[in-house]
Scaffold this active site. Structure first.
Site, PDB file in Angstrom:
ATOM      1  NE  ARG A   1      32.981  46.126  35.371  1.00 51.26           N
ATOM      2  CZ  ARG A   1      34.196  45.653  35.112  1.00 51.26           C
ATOM      3  NH1 ARG A   1      35.087  45.586  36.066  1.00 51.26           N
ATOM      4  NH2 ARG A   1      34.515  45.247  33.906  1.00 51.26           N
TER       5      ARG A   1
ATOM      6  NE  ARG B   1      38.244  35.426  35.951  1.00 53.84           N
ATOM      7  CZ  ARG B   1      37.255  36.229  36.317  1.00 53.84           C
ATOM      8  NH1 ARG B   1      37.210  37.469  35.895  1.00 53.84           N
ATOM      9  NH2 ARG B   1      36.298  35.793  37.112  1.00 53.84           N
TER      10      ARG B   1
ATOM     11  CD  GLU C   1      41.176  34.583  45.806  1.00 53.84           C
ATOM     12  OE1 GLU C   1      41.134  35.032  44.647  1.00 53.84           O
ATOM     13  OE2 GLU C   1      40.344  33.781  46.246  1.00 53.84           O
TER      14      GLU C   1
ATOM     15  CD  GLU D   1      44.251  37.126  35.362  1.00 57.50           C
ATOM     16  OE1 GLU D   1      43.002  37.008  35.363  1.00 57.50           O
ATOM     17  OE2 GLU D   1      44.825  38.124  34.897  1.00 57.50           O
TER      18      GLU D   1
ATOM     19  NE  ARG E   1      37.277  40.671  30.735  1.00 60.99           N
ATOM     20  CZ  ARG E   1      37.226  41.493  31.756  1.00 60.99           C
ATOM     21  NH1 ARG E   1      38.141  41.430  32.668  1.00 60.99           N
ATOM     22  NH2 ARG E   1      36.291  42.381  31.835  1.00 60.99           N
TER      23      ARG E   1
ATOM     24  CE  LYS F   1      42.842  43.407  39.391  1.00 57.04           C
ATOM     25  NZ  LYS F   1      43.353  43.169  38.075  1.00 57.04           N
TER      26      LYS F   1
ATOM     27  CE  LYS G   1      38.936  47.086  38.946  1.00 53.42           C
ATOM     28  NZ  LYS G   1      38.772  46.901  37.522  1.00 53.42           N
TER      29      LYS G   1
ATOM     30  CG  PHE H   1      40.700  33.193  41.180  1.00 50.83           C
ATOM     31  CD1 PHE H   1      39.433  33.435  40.699  1.00 50.83           C
ATOM     32  CD2 PHE H   1      41.803  33.688  40.481  1.00 50.83           C
ATOM     33  CE1 PHE H   1      39.251  34.149  39.533  1.00 50.83           C
ATOM     34  CE2 PHE H   1      41.634  34.405  39.307  1.00 50.83           C
ATOM     35  CZ  PHE H   1      40.348  34.638  38.827  1.00 50.83           C
TER      36      PHE H   1
HETATM   37  P1  AMP Z   1      40.239  44.413  36.056  1.00 55.40           P
HETATM   38  O1  AMP Z   1      40.517  43.689  34.750  1.00 55.40           O
HETATM   39  O2  AMP Z   1      41.250  45.450  36.387  1.00 55.40           O
HETATM   40  O3  AMP Z   1      38.806  44.868  36.152  1.00 55.40           O
HETATM   41  O4  AMP Z   1      40.405  43.349  37.246  1.00 55.40           O
HETATM   42  C1  AMP Z   1      39.685  42.162  37.344  1.00 55.40           C
HETATM   43  C2  AMP Z   1      40.487  41.033  36.751  1.00 55.40           C
HETATM   44  O5  AMP Z   1      41.563  40.669  37.587  1.00 55.40           O
HETATM   45  C3  AMP Z   1      39.728  39.753  36.609  1.00 55.40           C
HETATM   46  O6  AMP Z   1      38.905  39.751  35.484  1.00 55.40           O
HETATM   47  C4  AMP Z   1      40.839  38.728  36.498  1.00 55.40           C
HETATM   48  O7  AMP Z   1      41.230  38.599  35.152  1.00 55.40           O
HETATM   49  C5  AMP Z   1      41.989  39.365  37.250  1.00 55.40           C
HETATM   50  N1  AMP Z   1      42.382  38.642  38.465  1.00 55.40           N
HETATM   51  C6  AMP Z   1      43.664  38.447  38.846  1.00 55.40           C
HETATM   52  N2  AMP Z   1      43.735  37.796  40.000  1.00 55.40           N
HETATM   53  C7  AMP Z   1      42.473  37.547  40.406  1.00 55.40           C
HETATM   54  C8  AMP Z   1      41.893  36.885  41.541  1.00 55.40           C
HETATM   55  N3  AMP Z   1      42.627  36.384  42.522  1.00 55.40           N
HETATM   56  N4  AMP Z   1      40.538  36.834  41.594  1.00 55.40           N
HETATM   57  C9  AMP Z   1      39.779  37.359  40.618  1.00 55.40           C
HETATM   58  N5  AMP Z   1      40.262  37.975  39.533  1.00 55.40           N
HETATM   59  C10 AMP Z   1      41.601  38.080  39.411  1.00 55.40           C
END
Ligand code: AMP
Length: 550
Positions: free
Chosen positions: A405, A251, A244, A295, A266, A246, A411, A334
């Site tokens: 996690r 969130r 998907e 998101e 979040r 990102k 990601k 999502f």
């Molecule tokens: P990070 O904050 O860099 O650890 O990345 C994870 C975050 O990406 C999640 O907590 C979401 O806020 C965001 N996110 C954006 N798009 C998506 C998606 N398609 N699925 C899950 N998380 C997503």
């Protein structure tokens, strides 16, 4: 249970460093507690007052607490602060001050554990103009009846920092041991209920009660989180994977029952009031009772805007309508965790996705399922071209695991190395920046402790420094010359060129060319980078450097 007995338990735990021993100590207390005491004991021992799903706050800042301590000990607030600075711990300082005082006073009303809890609830509920004064009186009453040892833990509980090292994992295992239930079952119940206290109460009733747990609507559960990884590894391990976009926004978790809906950030704060447009859009997108995960992004002229614009809206308390016009917020959904009374986190992602497509008719994030790296890479390029951060890869067979996690969400984004770190100190700026903090000491975490990692002084605009100043000015707990120490709470995303081994900071690492990227006010202290992860990043970095040289 008397609060004194609870305090003795904490003292015993504080003197123990072994995890197994800690679990053993806690598990011996639990069976003797009443159903009313159990949740309070369990939350308190983790340094928490309210269930984790609750965004209720005690509303006692360090200043108010120090004032109350000063009153009870018969000294000035400044002397309290001095004492805390020399002991390095508010709890110990209160204990010492109360023991000096108790040599002259003989009357104490016994504090009861549940009574302390109900008093704290009453303090949290005080609102309005006079509430600070009333809170102060209530804290003075509580501390006035506390023995020195009780004072140590009462003060720390009020600051929500117990410092006895009992984490969620230990509590989970202690509950399992005390009531002879499977620890995985306890873990699962903790994920669904987001309140270890309630889980302990259910565990006392037996495994059946734990097995029956459901997510409760309007009690938000923690968000499932992602790790870093590669497309190739994910395909190798799982064959077909789901990809998907990102989205670079904020969130959310959306709870809807009939026409009633709430939105959580979040950090599980209720942000419904700030986002009437998004709420309305999602209410219209489904007729079912649901909990959705997604998101929110900000869109202007068809392209996503920087993440800060979304956060600004999340924080908005006033002039919401005006802000709405300036910027369009779009939810991207999502995942689905709950449907019409059923908790569905244990279904596989592909099953949840099918349900999501059936019950939500708009805003569902597009998805590609494939085992072909080219196809996934194509999606990645599309994501970047459309202005998104990258892609998320998800394992179709995986359950939704709140707060974890794990390796089921990966990601993928372009190589910018950034770390989310806690701001623990700073220094006043110079020249035209003399009225704000100009540089910051940031820290990672290691086993519940914060470990300084770097100073950050570049990357800020004047506007950002002002914003940061506003967020930090009430968090100063210590001053020395131009240096200040902050009560941890604010998180920065910090970019860097390289990790270096360095004796300057106690973690043994420092950042080369640290640069402020942004405030992460969607993140909290438990979300910041761990020292272990940094060590791993360092190893990876030196491996790739060797490969490059070779
Ligand atoms: P990070 O904050 O860099 O650890 O990345 C994870 C975050 O990406 C999640 O907590 C979401 O806020 C965001 N996110 C954006 N798009 C998506 C998606 N398609 N699925 C899950 N998380 C997503």
């Amino acid at each position: 249970m008397l609060f004194m007995d609870f305090s003795r338990a904490c003292e015993q735990l504080e003197g123990t460093s072994g995890r197994l021993e800690m679990i053993d100590i806690i598990s011996r207390f639990l069976p003797n507690l009443t159903p009313e005491e159990l949740p309070v004991f369990v939350r308190f021992v983790m340094g928490r007052i309210f269930p984790d799903w609750s965004s209720r706050k005690l509303g006692i800042g360090p200043n108010l607490l120090y004032e109350a301590i000063g009153y009870v000990a018969g000294i000035k607030k400044e002397q309290v602060i001095e004492k805390i600075n020399t002991t390095g711990d508010a709890g110990r300082a209160v204990e010492e001050l109360l023991s000096i005082k108790s040599q002259t006073t003989f009357f104490h009303e016994d504090l009861d554990l549940v009574h302390v809890y109900t008093e704290l609830i009453a303090i949290a509920e005080l609102e309005g103009k006079k509430s600070q004064r009333e809170k102060l009186l209530a804290v003075r009453r509580l501390l006035g009846n506390a023995h020195p040892l009780e004072g140590r833990y009462l003060a720390r509980i009020m600051l929500e920092e117990l410092r006895i090292g009992v984490g969620e994992g230990s509590v989970r295992d202690a509950i399992a041991k005390a009531f002879l239930v499977d620890s995985a079952l306890v873990e699962h119940a903790m994920q669904a209920l987001n309140d270890a206290g309630e889980v302990a109460r259910l565990a006392k009733l037996g495994p059946g009660a734990l097995r029956d747990v459901r997510i409760t609507q309007f009690h938000p559960v923690r968000m499932m989180l992602a790790q870093q990884g590669t497309i190739a590894d994910m395909i190798k391990e799982h064959g077909q994977i789901a990809a998907e976009f990102k989205y670079d926004g904020s969130r959310f978790q959306f709870h809807k029952k009939g026409n009633w809906a709430r939105m959580y950030s979040r950090r599980l704060e209720d942000v419904t009031g700030a986002l009437p447009d998004v709420i309305e859009a999602l209410l219209a997108a489904t007729e079912h009772d649901v909990i959705l995960d997604g998101e929110i992004i900000a869109i202007k002229d068809g392209r996503p805007m920087p993440f800060q614009s979304v956060l600004r809206r999340f924080r908005r308390r006033h002039d919401v309508a005006e802000a709405q016009e300036a910027i369009e917020l779009v939810p991207n959904v999502f995942d689905i965790l709950y449907l019409d009374g059923e908790t569905i986190i244990d279904l596989s992602f592909s099953e949840r996705r099918k349900i999501l497509m059936n019950v939500v008719n708009r805003y569902v994030a597009p998805q590609v399922v494939s085992s072909d790296p080219d196809e996934i890479e194509k999606m990645y390029n599309e994501a970047l071209a459309a202005g998104h951060e990258g892609i998320m890869i998800k394992v179709p067979a995986s359950a939704y695991t709140p707060g974890q996690r794990g390796k089921n969400w990966i990601k993928i984004k372009p190589d910018v190395d950034t770390l989310d770190l806690a701001v623990i100190g700073g220094e006043w700026g110079e020249g035209k920046r003399a009225h704000v903090f100009g540089s910051f000491l940031v820290a990672c975490q290691d086993g519940g402790k914060l470990i300084a990692l770097s100073r950050v002084a570049t990357g800020f605009s004047d506007e950002q420094l002002l914003e940061v100043y506003d967020l930090l000015k009430d968090r100063v707990i210590k001053k020395s010359g131009k240096e200040v120490t902050f009560e941890p709470g604010l998180v920065f995303e910090v970019g860097y060129a390289e990790l270096q081994v360095s004796p300057t900071y106690e973690g043994g690492f420092a950042l080369r060319f640290p640069r402020f990227i942004r405030i992460r006010d969607d993140k909290d202290i438990p979300d910041i980078e761990t020292l272990e992860n940094i060590r791993e990043r360092y190893n990876l970095q030196s491996k790739s450097a060797q490969a490059y040289k070779a």
